[in-house]
Write a protein that holds these residues in place. Structure first.
Motif, mmCIF file in Angstrom:
data_model
loop_
_atom_site.group_PDB
_atom_site.id
_atom_site.type_symbol
_atom_site.label_atom_id
_atom_site.label_comp_id
_atom_site.label_asym_id
_atom_site.label_seq_id
_atom_site.Cartn_x
_atom_site.Cartn_y
_atom_site.Cartn_z
ATOM 1 N N MET A 1 10.720 1.211 1.512
ATOM 2 C CA MET A 1 9.843 0.728 0.461
ATOM 3 C C MET A 1 8.413 0.584 0.954
ATOM 4 O O MET A 1 7.470 0.969 0.308
ATOM 5 N N ARG A 2 8.295 0.012 2.182
ATOM 6 C CA ARG A 2 6.954 -0.196 2.695
ATOM 7 C C ARG A 2 6.230 1.158 2.810
ATOM 8 O O ARG A 2 5.073 1.270 2.482
ATOM 9 N N HIS A 3 6.988 2.155 3.251
ATOM 10 C CA HIS A 3 6.387 3.484 3.396
ATOM 11 C C HIS A 3 5.927 4.011 2.055
ATOM 12 O O HIS A 3 4.849 4.567 1.921
ATOM 13 N N LEU A 4 6.818 3.776 1.068
ATOM 14 C CA LEU A 4 6.505 4.255 -0.274
ATOM 15 C C LEU A 4 5.213 3.628 -0.770
ATOM 16 O O LEU A 4 4.333 4.288 -1.309
ATOM 17 N N ARG A 5 5.119 2.326 -0.527
ATOM 18 C CA ARG A 5 3.945 1.615 -1.017
ATOM 19 C C ARG A 5 2.692 2.095 -0.279
ATOM 20 O O ARG A 5 1.647 2.298 -0.861
ATOM 21 N N ALA A 7 2.264 4.995 1.008
ATOM 22 C CA ALA A 7 1.916 6.325 0.505
ATOM 23 C C ALA A 7 1.145 6.201 -0.804
ATOM 24 O O ALA A 7 0.120 6.858 -1.019
ATOM 25 N N ALA A 8 1.637 5.301 -1.670
ATOM 26 C CA ALA A 8 0.971 5.129 -2.953
ATOM 27 C C ALA A 8 -0.448 4.617 -2.753
ATOM 28 O O ALA A 8 -1.399 5.099 -3.380
ATOM 29 N N THR A 11 -2.693 7.450 -1.473
ATOM 30 C CA THR A 11 -3.077 8.429 -2.499
ATOM 31 C C THR A 11 -4.108 7.838 -3.444
ATOM 32 O O THR A 11 -5.075 8.499 -3.814
ATOM 33 N N LEU A 12 -3.897 6.568 -3.795
ATOM 34 C CA LEU A 12 -4.843 5.942 -4.710
ATOM 35 C C LEU A 12 -6.231 5.891 -4.075
ATOM 36 O O LEU A 12 -7.232 6.233 -4.693
ATOM 37 N N SER A 15 -7.783 9.271 -4.087
ATOM 38 C CA SER A 15 -8.218 9.657 -5.430
ATOM 39 C C SER A 15 -9.525 8.982 -5.794
ATOM 40 O O SER A 15 -10.444 9.589 -6.313
ATOM 41 N N ALA A 18 -12.336 10.438 -3.863
ATOM 42 C CA ALA A 18 -12.711 11.746 -4.390
ATOM 43 C C ALA A 18 -13.501 11.582 -5.677
ATOM 44 O O ALA A 18 -14.515 12.232 -5.899
ATOM 45 N N GLY A 22 -17.328 12.632 -6.088
ATOM 46 C CA GLY A 22 -17.554 13.679 -7.086
ATOM 47 C C GLY A 22 -18.581 13.265 -8.117
ATOM 48 O O GLY A 22 -19.390 14.072 -8.549
ATOM 49 N N THR A 91 -33.070 23.126 -7.088
ATOM 50 C CA THR A 91 -33.770 22.908 -8.349
ATOM 51 C C THR A 91 -32.806 22.410 -9.410
ATOM 52 O O THR A 91 -33.097 21.478 -10.161
ATOM 53 N N THR A 92 -31.631 23.051 -9.450
ATOM 54 C CA THR A 92 -30.650 22.709 -10.468
ATOM 55 C C THR A 92 -30.118 21.297 -10.282
ATOM 56 O O THR A 92 -29.962 20.550 -11.230
#
Lengths: 437, 336
Positions: A1-5, A7-8, A11-12, A15, A18, A22, A91-92
């Motif tokens: 579970m800890r790993h899952l969290r 990972a989440a 990723t967050l 994101s 990014a 951006g 310029t753009t």
């Protein structure tokens, strides 16, 4: 579970990062400010033998400027192949350097974007006044009647470079002063696998430089008074035909030159394969290719026989580099200060001597170094018989359209296809039609 | 790990409705709710990819489409918002095939179709031939496989620049062999300008593209059971019949993807013509990608360039859709 969290969470985080990067950036303003008065970014064009060489040449000067003013200049030398695209991108996006070099033929095109600081009287005053510069150089910095979009930095003009030994072997004593003479001499020189004149048939800009000057001699401007394309006038057709005919009819240019675009004609010249080239400040390249200064001579580019004759008739474009400031700079005073420094008499002498160019600043030209034989020809040409390329917003389109037409005509000539007034006119007609007004 | 995972749902359920995370907050991190973890986690994991996809592909594409409806010339690039809307004018310029710009675009389109047909066809043919030949075990097979993949491993620019040198008329290797040594031509030929330029382009493109076909097909061939060939040879099938009846039908799913990918890459290829020919390609090798580049970047007319790009995108979408429709229908049919 800890790993899952974990990972989440990762990723967050990625994101969000990014998303932030951006959407970030894009603070462009129009006026220019003095928010960061201690730094400047400068894009220099590649003037020396390499990017590294340019950095070595410019860095001590920038240090000098920093010592004088306390402003640190961040230098980037941009290769010619990328420079225009980089400027367009800057310029753009509004995320460009503060100060930059531009090819002077782009001046009017870039002026039209409205992104560059206009050099009105007030701004010119800040760098010592417009009178310090040669008129023809200032004329190549923007549309007539408008404040220039840039300040002349290095000037160049075309000259005829010739191989002394090949001339002597063919019994030619003086370099040709007229095109008629050039063709006559050329026929003597073009034999046994050797050729009289070099050309860069696939180099669009070079094609334009050459045909523009011939056009001036045929009283063709390629653009009318309103700035509309006029490529098919009799003079323009005659000029393009004359240039391509050096290969097609006179046979004094090697057919292989039709595909040259990377200065191979200079290599041929240095190897003694061709006897003449029309070029701007070629001395450093010849030296790099192992030629000694006494091997070659330099003369003004020929003109047509008859009036107005040599010295008065246009025989070169005003070639050169201009220095511009992006309007949205955060150090407007510092940017002007830097332009003033780079165009000062002293810096002009140092830089132009190193690069083999002519200072567009009158006082700096007086230096005896610029009276050496090659530079004297270039300097006199600039002073008396050079004309700027059309200063119109769609100059860049002109270079592509007409430059390509000349390239295709060279390809025809090289393949032995006939080059006639009609075929030249048809190509130019097509070029003109692709110009969108 | 396993213990935590199995016990967690129960803990979560019991916590539902109470003040969440209050008691064990110091000891445990705030927990992802069950619902999200079960249903949403895949989406959460996809989020970076989706965001980057949006940033790198979709948003620029949408901006491009918007640009195609505006008159975006150098007068407006420093302030896009001020560029006037022109409706479909950019498109009508691009598809007006009687006018020079449309005519040139149509010509470029045909050139690209011819080029793609030969480049993809030959790349596939070389790839499949080499893959079949290298199925047999022989000395030096590993070496040949490695050598065949070299073009694919080389940086595109370096490789194409080398080709450009080789294709030079006066000093190039190609003419040295064809003209100087073999005497096949009366005069050294031009490859980088004029009529031969399309051949130069196809040669470089095939050289660059076939190792990929080879790689894919080689992998696919490993999956064909050897028994099929053994059975076939017992039944008296020769090598050609084996290729036709066993190898090619077995490769069909791979070929379907391979040809589509090669088609898209080749049709859109920008690097090869740009490095070979520079900013203005000869008329015979004026591929659509370089044509669009010239129409936008070199002439600074980004509106028309964008309109051409959108048309190209639509064309490729239609071709891909039709291709997938027919190939997958054919496959279903053959299965039934």
């Amino acid at each position: 579970m800890r790993h899952l969290r974990a990972a989440a969470a990762i990723t967050l985080a990625i994101s969000v990062a990014a998303g932030v990067t951006g959407c970030g950036g894009g603070t462009s303003s129009d006026g220019g400010s003095n928010e960061s008065p201690k730094t400047l970014t400068y894009w220099a064009s590649n003037q020396g033998p390499s990017i590294e060489a340019d950095k070595k040449i410019l860095t001590p000067e920038l240090k000098k400027f920093e010592k004088e003013t306390g402003i640190k200049v961040k230098l980037e030398v941009v290769p010619w192949a990328d420079l225009l695209n980089r400027i367009l991108a800057a310029t753009t996006s509004g995320q460009g350097p503060d100060v930059l070099n531009i090819g002077n033929t782009w001046s009017a095109s870039l002026q039209a974007t409205g992104a560059l600081l206009p050099w009105d009287d007030k701004n010119f005053e800040a760098i010592g006044g417009r009178d310090r510069f040669i008129d023809s150089a200032v004329a190549s910095a923007g549309k007539e009647g408008e404040p220039p979009a840039a300040v002349p930095l290095y000037s160049l003009s075309y000259a005829l470079y010739y191989n002394k030994k090949m001339f002597a072997d063919a019994g030619i004593t003086t370099p040709p002063a007229t095109w008629e003479q050039l063709v006559k001499d050329g026929k003597k020189l073009s034999k046994d696998g050797k050729w009289a004149l070099g050309a860069e048939g696939s180099n669009l800009s070079n094609n334009i430089h050459q045909t523009f000057v011939l056009g001036q001699q045929h009283e063709a401007d390629f653009f009318d008074a309103e700035g509309k394309a006029d490529f098919t006038s009799d003079g323009a057709v005659a000029a393009v035909k004359q240039y391509v005919d050096f290969m097609a009819k006179d046979k004094i240019v090697a057919p292989g030159n039709a595909e040259y675009a990377q200065n191979q004609s200079l290599t041929d010249f240095a190897k003694g394969k061709t006897a003449m080239v029309l070029w701007q400040a070629a001395a450093t390249t010849f030296a790099a290719q192992g030629m000694k200064p006494e091997d070659w001579g330099v003369a003004p580019v020929p003109v047509p026989a008859g009036a107005p004759g040599a010295g008065k008739q246009t025989n070169s474009m005003v070639a050169g580099i201009n220095m511009a400031v992006f309007k949205n700079t955060k150090n407007i005073d510092g940017a002007k200060e830097f332009v003033k420094f780079m165009t000062s008499d002293e810096e002009q002498k140092i830089l132009c001597k190193t690069y083999g160019s002519i200072p567009p600043v009158k006082a700096a030209q007086e230096d005896p170094a610029f009276a050496a034989p090659e530079l004297k020809v270039l300097r006199d040409t600039l002073a008396t018989s050079a004309a700027p390329l059309p200063q119109v917003p769609n100059e860049s389109q002109f270079e592509t359209a007409v430059g390509t037409a000349v390239k295709e005509l060279f390809a025809d000539a090289a393949a032995g296809k006939p080059v006639t007034t009609e075929s030249v006119k048809a190509r130019l007609e097509k070029a003109q039609q692709t110009m969108q007004q | 790990m396993t213990a935590t995972v199995t016990t967690d749902p129960r803990v979560d359920k019991s916590a539902r409705g109470t003040s969440r995370g209050s008691g064990g907050a110091r000891r445990r991190l705030p927990r992802i709710p069950d619902r999200i973890r079960r249903g949403g986690l895949p989406y959460l994991l996809l989020l970076p990819a989706v965001l980057l996809e949006l940033l790198i592909h979709l948003i620029p594409m949408i901006v491009g489409i918007v640009m195609s409806f505006r008159q975006l010339t150098q007068f407006f690039i420093s302030n896009w918002g001020a560029a006037p809307w022109t409706g479909l004018e950019n498109y009508s310029i691009a598809v007006d095939f009687d006018a020079p710009i449309g005519e040139a675009l149509l010509h470029s389109f045909f050139v690209t179709c011819v080029f793609t047909f030969f480049a993809v066809g030959l790349a596939w043919l070389f790839g499949v031939t080499a893959a079949i030949l290298l199925q047999e075990n022989f000395r030096g097979r590993g070496f040949l496989r490695a050598v065949f993949l070299v073009p694919y491993a080389l940086p595109v620019y370096a490789a194409v620049i080398t080709w450009a040198f080789m294709f030079q008329r006066d000093n190039g290797l190609v003419n040295h062999v064809l003209h100087d040594q073999l005497g096949l031509t009366d005069q050294p030929s031009f490859w980088l300008i004029g009529d031969n330029s399309i051949y130069a382009l196809i040669i470089v493109s095939v050289w660059k593209g076939w190792p990929f076909a080879f790689l894919m097909l080689m992998a696919a061939l490993q999956n064909i059971p050897r028994e099929l060939y053994e059975a076939a040879s017992i039944d008296g099938a020769g090598i050609w019949q084996q290729i036709r009846r066993i190898t090619l039908p077995s490769l069909r799913p791979v070929n379907q993807v391979l040809v589509l990918v090669l088609f898209l890459w080749t049709f859109n290829d920008f690097n090869t013509p740009y490095v070979l020919f520079g900013k203005s390609a000869p008329a015979n090798a004026d591929l659509i990608s370089i044509h669009i580049y010239q129409s936008s970047f070199v002439t600074w007319n980004f509106g028309t360039g964008s309109a051409m790009s959108v048309l190209l995108l639509l064309f490729l979408l239609v071709v891909t859709a039709v291709y997938l429709f027919f190939t997958s229908r054919g496959r279903k049919g053959s299965r039934a």
